[in-house]
Write a protein that holds these residues in place. Structure first.
Motif, short mmCIF file in Angstrom:
data_model
loop_
_atom_site.label_atom_id
_atom_site.label_comp_id
_atom_site.label_asym_id
_atom_site.label_seq_id
_atom_site.Cartn_x
_atom_site.Cartn_y
_atom_site.Cartn_z
N UNK A 279 0.86 -1.19 0.00
CA UNK A 279 0.00 0.00 0.00
C UNK A 279 0.89 1.23 0.00
N UNK A 280 0.31 2.38 -0.29
CA UNK A 280 1.00 3.65 -0.22
C UNK A 280 0.18 4.57 0.67
N UNK A 281 0.86 5.53 1.29
CA UNK A 281 0.20 6.51 2.15
C UNK A 281 0.24 7.87 1.49
N UNK A 282 -0.85 8.62 1.61
CA UNK A 282 -0.93 9.98 1.08
C UNK A 282 -0.84 10.94 2.25
N UNK A 283 0.06 11.91 2.14
CA UNK A 283 0.30 12.88 3.21
C UNK A 283 0.07 14.30 2.71
N UNK A 284 -0.45 15.12 3.60
CA UNK A 284 -0.52 16.56 3.37
C UNK A 284 0.61 17.18 4.17
N UNK A 285 1.35 18.09 3.54
CA UNK A 285 2.48 18.73 4.20
C UNK A 285 2.25 20.25 4.21
#
Length: 131
Positions: free
Chosen positions: A24-30
């Motif tokens: 899986x991959x994770x989506x991040x807000x920075x």
């Protein structure tokens, strides 16, 4: 009307997609800025075409955060590699001070891959970064 609303540019908000466990991959807000963000609304959707040329799309997911601190990272969601052949769009609306901001990030098909990963210091790991 929306056309009458001014949306200034803010380049301190980024989206990063990083590999994680179990394929899986994770989506991040920075938020690499120095200001707190309020009433943050994020919508995510995937869209494109299948092998037969038919239009396909994913469900639209919505995420809301009351506030988001400066120089911080927030995991938004998990994303499965089975949708990497689609355009993966993240549309973000938020307030800084009394000003409304709006920004759209689109990861084009096949752009989320290990070969496009770079080290993202705020995450402390490799990720595909959309600035």
């Amino acid at each position: 009307m929306k056309k009458d609303i001014e949306f200034p540019q803010n380049d301190n908000i980024l989206i990063a997609v990083a590999p994680s466990e179990f394929e899986q991959w994770d989506v991040f807000l920075i938020n690499k800025g120095t200001q707190k963000i309020d009433n943050l609304l994020i919508t995510s959707t995937g869209y494109g075409f299948n092998g037969n040329g038919d239009k396909i799309s994913t469900s639209t997911l919505r995420h809301f955060y009351d506030n988001f601190g400066p120089n911080s990272v927030q995991e938004i969601e998990k994303i499965d590699p089975s949708v990497f052949h689609l355009n993966n769009e993240y549309w973000i609306s938020y307030w800084i001070g009394g000003q409304l901001y709006d920004r759209r990030f689109v990861f084009v098909p096949e752009s989320i891959s290990l070969k496009n990963c770079i080290f993202v210091s705020l995450l402390g790991k490799e990720a595909v970064l959309h600035a």
